[in-house]
Design an enzyme around this catalytic site. Structure first.
Site, PDB file in Angstrom:
ATOM      1  N   ASP A 143      -2.856 -30.258   2.085  1.00  0.00           N
ATOM      2  CA  ASP A 143      -1.670 -30.947   2.608  1.00  0.00           C
ATOM      3  C   ASP A 143      -1.999 -32.384   3.051  1.00  0.00           C
ATOM      4  O   ASP A 143      -1.098 -33.203   3.208  1.00  0.00           O
ATOM      5  CB  ASP A 143      -1.091 -30.180   3.806  1.00  0.00           C
ATOM      6  CG  ASP A 143      -0.780 -28.724   3.471  1.00  0.00           C
ATOM      7  OD1 ASP A 143      -0.608 -28.422   2.281  1.00  0.00           O
ATOM      8  OD2 ASP A 143      -0.711 -27.899   4.404  1.00  0.00           O
TER       9      ASP A 143
ATOM     10  N   GLN B 137      -2.710 -24.568  -6.821  1.00  0.00           N
ATOM     11  CA  GLN B 137      -3.014 -25.892  -6.251  1.00  0.00           C
ATOM     12  C   GLN B 137      -4.224 -25.863  -5.330  1.00  0.00           C
ATOM     13  O   GLN B 137      -4.831 -26.873  -5.024  1.00  0.00           O
ATOM     14  CB  GLN B 137      -1.812 -26.422  -5.450  1.00  0.00           C
ATOM     15  CG  GLN B 137      -0.606 -26.674  -6.308  1.00  0.00           C
ATOM     16  CD  GLN B 137       0.663 -26.756  -5.479  1.00  0.00           C
ATOM     17  OE1 GLN B 137       1.078 -27.818  -5.063  1.00  0.00           O
ATOM     18  NE2 GLN B 137       1.294 -25.621  -5.241  1.00  0.00           N
TER      19      GLN B 137
HETATM   20  O1  F6P Z   1      -1.697 -25.393   4.396  1.00  0.00           O
HETATM   21  C1  F6P Z   1      -2.058 -25.118   3.093  1.00  0.00           C
HETATM   22  C2  F6P Z   1      -0.971 -24.374   2.365  1.00  0.00           C
HETATM   23  O2  F6P Z   1      -1.397 -24.186   1.029  1.00  0.00           O
HETATM   24  C3  F6P Z   1       0.400 -25.040   2.414  1.00  0.00           C
HETATM   25  O3  F6P Z   1       0.525 -26.125   1.537  1.00  0.00           O
HETATM   26  C4  F6P Z   1       1.285 -23.855   2.100  1.00  0.00           C
HETATM   27  O4  F6P Z   1       2.583 -24.022   2.635  1.00  0.00           O
HETATM   28  C5  F6P Z   1       0.593 -22.714   2.787  1.00  0.00           C
HETATM   29  O5  F6P Z   1      -0.775 -23.088   2.937  1.00  0.00           O
HETATM   30  C6  F6P Z   1       0.673 -21.412   2.040  1.00  0.00           C
HETATM   31  O6  F6P Z   1       0.074 -20.436   2.816  1.00  0.00           O
HETATM   32  P1  F6P Z   1      -0.276 -18.972   2.321  1.00  0.00           P
HETATM   33  O7  F6P Z   1      -1.648 -19.027   1.730  1.00  0.00           O
HETATM   34  O8  F6P Z   1      -0.248 -18.182   3.563  1.00  0.00           O
HETATM   35  O9  F6P Z   1       0.734 -18.572   1.306  1.00  0.00           O
END
Ligand code: F6P
Length: 360
Positions: free
Chosen positions: A137, A283
Site C-alpha cells: 500500500d 499483487q
Molecule cells: O495491506 C495490504 C493489503 O494487501 C491491502 O492492500 C488489502 O486491502 C489487504 O491487505 C487485504 O488483506 P487480506 O490479506 O486480509 O485479504
C-alpha cells in the site's frame, strides 16, 4: 553499545515481495555480530502462543537457500489485527514468550499497525525492538518507500499491459481493481506506468459522468478500447465503501468497487462494454524486483546496526535518498500516508490526459 545475544525476527501483517530479502539481510548482518537469530513463525503468534513456534536461522540454513529470491514470507505472517480489549492479555503473553525464548531484541517487519502493536508489547519487557516497513500500500508514514510496493506496481503494470491487448480485441473498457486500502499510491503509480486512461483513487472525488465523458472522447478519436484503474478503497458516488466481508477483528475488507463502476458506466454509455478484473492477492506475490531486494537488504543491515549501537523503538526509513531511522511512536502518530493530491504523480496524470477525478 549493546549486549544482545539472541535476536528474534518476525513478519507481521499482509505479506509482500521482498520479505525474505529483508530476513536474509537481518540473518547475515546479525550473524556477523555473533548473535543467534530466532526466526519467529506466524507473526507474534510464534511468541504469544504456547508452545512457541520458531526456527534458528543461520547463514547456511536460510541465506544460501533460494528463499531470499522468492516472495511470500518464509516465516509466515498474520494479517488479523488485535482487538484492543485483548491488548493487556496479549502483552502479558508476549512478555512471557520473550522470557521463555530468552530474546534480547526483536526485528519486526511490518506496516505501521504491526509495528505499533509489537512496540507496545515490547514496552512491557526488557526486549529492544526495531521495525522495518513493508507494504504494497506504500502508506507507512515518514518512509518514502516500503519494501513490496515496487513489485506490486510491476505486477499491476504487467496486468494492465495484458488487459490492454484483450480490451483492444473486443472494443471494451476494462476496469482493473487494485489493492491499497485507503491510499491510492498503488493505483496511480501502476495506472501511470500502464498508460491507463482513467484512474480513480480514494483521495480524489470523481463523477461517473466525467468517466463516461472521457470514454466518449476516446471513442471520438477512433479508439475502441480503454483501461480504467480503480483503487479498492474508492467510495461510491454517494459516499459508501464497498465491502462484502470483515477481517478477524471486524474491520471491513474492501472489494467490489470495480463492479460498481462497471454497472454505473454501462448504464449510461454502451459503446464500450465494460468488464472487471480484480487483481487480488497476486499483487502481493510477484517475483521481487531488484528495487525491493535492494531496499530490503539496506533496511535489514540498518536495523542490525541500530540495535548494535543501542537504539530501541526505532523504525528504519528511506528518506531523501538514504536510509535513516525514526522513533516508532512518531511514525505511528503520523497516521496512514495517503497520496498527496499536489504531487508530481497527479500532475503527470493530468498532463498525459488521464482522467483522475475532480482535482481542485
Ligand atoms: O495491506 C495490504 C493489503 O494487501 C491491502 O492492500 C488489502 O486491502 C489487504 O491487505 C487485504 O488483506 P487480506 O490479506 O486480509 O485479504
Amino acid at each position: 553499545m549493546t549486549n544482545i545475544k539472541r535476536l528474534g525476527v518476525l513478519t507481521s501483517g499482509g505479506d509482500c515481495a521482498g520479505l525474505n530479502a529483508i530476513i536474509r539481510s537481518v540473518v547475515n548482518s546479525a550473524t556477523q555480530k555473533g548473535w543467534e537469530v530466532y526466526g519467529i513463525k506466524n507473526g507474534t503468534d510464534g511468541i504469544t502462543e504456547n508452545p512457541h513456534a520458531y526456527e534458528i536461522l543461520t547463514v547456511d540454513n536460510f541465506s544460501t537457500t533460494p528463499w531470499p529470491r522468492l516472495s511470500g514470507s518464509y516465516l509466515g505472517s498474520l494479517n488479523k489485527g488485535v482487538k484492543m480489549d485483548s491488548l493487556e492479555e496479549m502483552t502479558r503473553r508476549f512478555a512471557q514468550g520473550v522470557k521463555d525464548l530468552n530474546l534480547d531484541a526483536i526485528v519486526v517487519i511490518g506496516g505501521d499497525g504491526s509495528m505499533n502493536i509489537v512496540s507496545n508489547y515490547c514496552k512491557g519487557t526488557d526486549v529492544k525492538v526495531v521495525g522495518i516497513p513493508k507494504t504494497i500500500d506504500n502508506d507507512t508514514p515518514i518512509t518514502e518507500s516500503s519494501v513490496g510496493f515496487d513489485t506490486a506496481c510491476q505486477v499491476c503494470t504487467d496486468a494492465i499491459d495484458s488487459l490492454e491487448l484483450t480490451a483492444r480485441s473486443h472494443n471494451r473498457a476494462l476496469i482493473v481493481e487494485v489493492m491499497g486500502r485507503d491510499a491510492g499510491h498503488l493505483a496511480l503509480h501502476s495506472a501511470l506506468a500502464g498508460f491507463a486512461d482513467v484512474c480513480i483513487i480514494p483521495e480524489i472525488s470523481y463523477s461517473i459522468d466525467s468517466i463516461v465523458k472521457k470514454l466518449k472522447e476516446i471513442k471520438a478519436t477512433g479508439r475502441n478500447h480503454a483501461i480504467i484503474v480503480v483503487s479498492e478503497g474508492v467510495k461510491t458516488e454517494k459516499g459508501g465503501h464497498i465491502s462484502h466481508k470483515e477481517n478477524l477483528v471486524g474491520e471491513a475488507v474492501y472489494g467490489g468497487v470495480g463492479e460498481y463502476l462497471s454497472a454505473e458506466i454501462n448504464s449510461r454509455y454502451k459503446e464500450f462494454q465494460t468488464r472487471v478484473t480484480t487483481l487480488g492477492h497476486i499483487q502481493r506475490s510477484g517475483h521481487p524486483t531488484a528495487s525491493d531486494r535492494l531496499l530490503g537488504s539496506l533496511f535489514g543491515a540498518k536495523a542490525i546496526d541500530l540495535l548494535a549501537s543501542g537504539e530501541n523503538h526505532k523504525m528504519v526509513v528511506w528518506k531523501n535518498g538514504k536510509v535513516d531511522s525514526f522513533k516508532i511512536d512518531d511514525v505511528v502518530k503520523e497516521g496512514t500516508t495517503l497520496l498527496n493530491v499536489n504531487s508530481d504523480y497527479v500532475k503527470a496524470a493530468e498532463a498525459v490526459g488521464m482522467y483522475i477525478g475532480e482535482v481542485k
